[in-house]
Design a protein around this motif. Structure first.
Motif, PDB file in Angstrom:
ATOM      1  N   CYS A   1       0.900  -1.079  -0.001  1.00 35.93           N
ATOM      2  CA  CYS A   1      -0.122   0.017   0.199  1.00 35.93           C
ATOM      3  C   CYS A   1       0.897   1.357   0.081  1.00 35.93           C
ATOM      4  O   CYS A   1       0.428   2.076  -0.875  1.00 35.93           O
ATOM      5  N   LEU A   2       2.028   1.177   0.757  1.00 32.53           N
ATOM      6  CA  LEU A   2       2.783   2.406   0.749  1.00 32.53           C
ATOM      7  C   LEU A   2       3.469   2.777  -0.514  1.00 32.53           C
ATOM      8  O   LEU A   2       3.484   3.950  -0.969  1.00 32.53           O
ATOM      9  N   LYS A   3       3.876   1.587  -1.283  1.00 32.88           N
ATOM     10  CA  LYS A   3       4.341   1.866  -2.352  1.00 32.88           C
ATOM     11  C   LYS A   3       3.232   2.306  -3.474  1.00 32.88           C
ATOM     12  O   LYS A   3       3.681   3.228  -4.192  1.00 32.88           O
ATOM     13  N   ARG A   4       2.060   1.556  -3.505  1.00 38.58           N
ATOM     14  CA  ARG A   4       0.999   2.143  -4.371  1.00 38.58           C
ATOM     15  C   ARG A   4       0.714   3.514  -4.241  1.00 38.58           C
ATOM     16  O   ARG A   4       0.161   4.261  -5.098  1.00 38.58           O
ATOM     17  N   SER A   5       0.652   4.027  -2.894  1.00 37.69           N
ATOM     18  CA  SER A   5       0.405   5.515  -2.711  1.00 37.69           C
ATOM     19  C   SER A   5       1.287   6.362  -2.872  1.00 37.69           C
ATOM     20  O   SER A   5       1.091   7.628  -2.892  1.00 37.69           O
TER      21      SER A   5
ATOM     22  N   MET B   1       8.997   2.505  -5.253  1.00 42.37           N
ATOM     23  CA  MET B   1       8.772   1.199  -5.662  1.00 42.37           C
ATOM     24  C   MET B   1       9.643   0.155  -5.146  1.00 42.37           C
ATOM     25  O   MET B   1       9.292  -0.996  -5.331  1.00 42.37           O
ATOM     26  N   ASP B   2      11.002   0.141  -5.008  1.00 47.83           N
ATOM     27  CA  ASP B   2      12.047  -0.774  -4.599  1.00 47.83           C
ATOM     28  C   ASP B   2      12.120  -0.867  -3.012  1.00 47.83           C
ATOM     29  O   ASP B   2      12.873  -1.470  -2.645  1.00 47.83           O
ATOM     30  N   PHE B   3      11.015  -0.228  -2.292  1.00 41.69           N
ATOM     31  CA  PHE B   3      10.981  -0.596  -0.610  1.00 41.69           C
ATOM     32  C   PHE B   3      10.671  -2.025  -0.461  1.00 41.69           C
ATOM     33  O   PHE B   3       9.742  -2.463  -1.081  1.00 41.69           O
TER      34      PHE B   3
ATOM     35  N   GLU C   1      12.511  -1.103   9.947  1.00 42.53           N
ATOM     36  CA  GLU C   1      12.307   0.088  10.477  1.00 42.53           C
ATOM     37  C   GLU C   1      11.187  -0.037  11.545  1.00 42.53           C
ATOM     38  O   GLU C   1      11.102   0.837  12.536  1.00 42.53           O
ATOM     39  N   ILE C   2      10.130  -0.846  11.616  1.00 40.90           N
ATOM     40  CA  ILE C   2       9.132  -1.148  12.222  1.00 40.90           C
ATOM     41  C   ILE C   2       9.753  -1.460  13.587  1.00 40.90           C
ATOM     42  O   ILE C   2       9.332  -1.077  14.640  1.00 40.90           O
ATOM     43  N   GLY C   3      10.651  -2.505  13.232  1.00 43.41           N
ATOM     44  CA  GLY C   3      11.278  -3.087  14.859  1.00 43.41           C
ATOM     45  C   GLY C   3      12.302  -1.885  15.471  1.00 43.41           C
ATOM     46  O   GLY C   3      12.488  -2.115  16.711  1.00 43.41           O
ATOM     47  N   SER C   4      12.886  -1.130  14.713  1.00 46.20           N
ATOM     48  CA  SER C   4      13.872  -0.191  15.239  1.00 46.20           C
ATOM     49  C   SER C   4      13.147   0.845  15.807  1.00 46.20           C
ATOM     50  O   SER C   4      13.598   1.561  16.815  1.00 46.20           O
ATOM     51  N   GLY C   5      11.922   1.462  15.167  1.00 48.00           N
ATOM     52  CA  GLY C   5      11.331   2.502  15.488  1.00 48.00           C
ATOM     53  C   GLY C   5      11.926   3.921  15.088  1.00 48.00           C
ATOM     54  O   GLY C   5      11.582   4.830  15.270  1.00 48.00           O
ATOM     55  N   LYS C   6      12.754   3.384  13.904  1.00 46.76           N
ATOM     56  CA  LYS C   6      13.521   4.615  13.364  1.00 46.76           C
ATOM     57  C   LYS C   6      13.272   4.871  11.734  1.00 46.76           C
ATOM     58  O   LYS C   6      13.510   3.858  10.997  1.00 46.76           O
ATOM     59  N   TYR C   7      12.471   5.632  11.486  1.00 46.69           N
ATOM     60  CA  TYR C   7      11.754   5.822  10.033  1.00 46.69           C
ATOM     61  C   TYR C   7      12.588   6.553   9.111  1.00 46.69           C
ATOM     62  O   TYR C   7      12.340   7.962   9.279  1.00 46.69           O
ATOM     63  N   SER C   8      13.352   5.961   8.415  1.00 45.24           N
ATOM     64  CA  SER C   8      14.115   6.841   7.635  1.00 45.24           C
ATOM     65  C   SER C   8      13.492   6.817   5.975  1.00 45.24           C
ATOM     66  O   SER C   8      13.732   7.493   5.157  1.00 45.24           O
ATOM     67  N   GLN C   9      12.557   5.817   5.747  1.00 47.19           N
ATOM     68  CA  GLN C   9      12.146   5.521   4.400  1.00 47.19           C
ATOM     69  C   GLN C   9      10.638   6.093   4.298  1.00 47.19           C
ATOM     70  O   GLN C   9      10.155   6.282   3.036  1.00 47.19           O
TER      71      GLN C   9
ATOM     72  N   GLN D   1       3.824  10.027  10.617  1.00 51.24           N
ATOM     73  CA  GLN D   1       2.934  10.823  10.693  1.00 51.24           C
ATOM     74  C   GLN D   1       2.136  11.346   9.469  1.00 51.24           C
ATOM     75  O   GLN D   1       1.114  11.839   9.495  1.00 51.24           O
ATOM     76  N   ASP D   2       2.542  10.856   8.248  1.00 54.63           N
ATOM     77  CA  ASP D   2       2.038  11.416   6.920  1.00 54.63           C
ATOM     78  C   ASP D   2       0.800  10.610   6.988  1.00 54.63           C
ATOM     79  O   ASP D   2       0.570   9.434   7.002  1.00 54.63           O
ATOM     80  N   PRO D   3      -0.390  11.428   6.765  1.00 52.03           N
ATOM     81  CA  PRO D   3      -1.723  10.622   6.504  1.00 52.03           C
ATOM     82  C   PRO D   3      -1.846   9.510   5.623  1.00 52.03           C
ATOM     83  O   PRO D   3      -2.569   8.909   5.617  1.00 52.03           O
TER      84      PRO D   3
END
Length: 248
Positions: free
Chosen positions: A191-195, A200-202, A210-218, A222-224
């Protein structure tokens, strides 16, 4: 779970048929408190004070083998939903199958009926959260007494579980997980890729990291658009800044 002067994200899942009890907790800070299966959470406010809020959901996310699907196609998925949908929902699901999908108007009416059902049971009027993809979710609420919370759980089951859960499950799959991935991490990542929220290479591995570390670089948690993808895959979060319902 309480962390003073720290923004935090608690993930939880609506109690739908495909959910299993694997607990996940993610923070927007360098540390995360121990996850709890209790739906009531104490969350810090902007001024550092805390107040109890209840999500009304179950903590946990679904996990499945990579590429595993909930059904072969959307019509097959509707057939699955029809096996446990309420009698009032079945005609709506049958119409969705005939028309190639559930209409936004049927989805809107279902959530309007849910609100009316809850208010008719004595709760103060409240506003639902609506994400950019059209998905609705019930906001968390200020925790009441044990008696109030027990009644809320019963009423939520009657108004959501018995009246609109199958409709909600279908619509969120249509907009958030059209490939019907059984693993929610795959559903959200797709969904994140489609939106357009990520490239697209995510990859799934990057997402899990990222979920496990809680550090979101990608992506911006907070983006709706990002929040919408999580919500549409039955993986719900509560941010400090989110609205909450005053039900009593």
């Amino acid at each position: 779970m309480q962390m003073e002067a720290m923004m935090h994200t608690a993930f939880y899942v609506r109690p739908i048929m495909k959910v299993v009890g694997i607990i996940a907790c993610i923070c927007l800070a360098s540390a995360c408190g121990a996850p709890s299966s209790n739906a009531s959470k104490s969350e810090p406010q902007a001024d550092g004070a805390s107040s109890s809020r209840s999500t009304g959901g179950n903590d946990g996310v679904t996990s499945a083998a990579p590429g595993q699907k909930l059904a072969g196609n959307m019509n097959d998925y509707i057939d699955q939903l029809l096996t446990w949908a309420s009698k009032d929902e079945k005609p709506i699901l049958e119409r969705a199958k005939k028309n190639g999908g559930l209409s936004a108007s049927d989805y809107e009416k279902a959530w309007s009926d849910y609100k009316s059902c809850m208010v008719s049971r004595g709760y103060k009027p409240f506003e639902l959260i609506k994400w950019p993809n059209g998905v609705y979710e019930m906001p968390s609420h200020m925790v009441g007494t044990q008696k109030q919370e027990e009644k809320y759980a019963e009423d939520y089951h009657e108004c959501y579980g018995k009246k609109i859960m199958a409709i909600d499950t279908l619509y969120t799959a249509q907009v958030g997980n059209p490939s019907l991935y059984a693993d929610q991490t795959e559903g959200v990542a797709d969904c994140l890729k489609r939106s357009g929220a990520v490239s697209m290479d995510f990859s799934i591995s990057t997402f899990k990291s990222e979920i496990g570390s809680g550090k979101y670089s990608q992506f911006d948690i907070q983006d709706p658009k990002v929040r919408a993808c999580f919500a549409a895959n039955d993986w719900h979060m509560g941010l400090q800044s989110d609205p909450y319902a005053q039900l009593w």
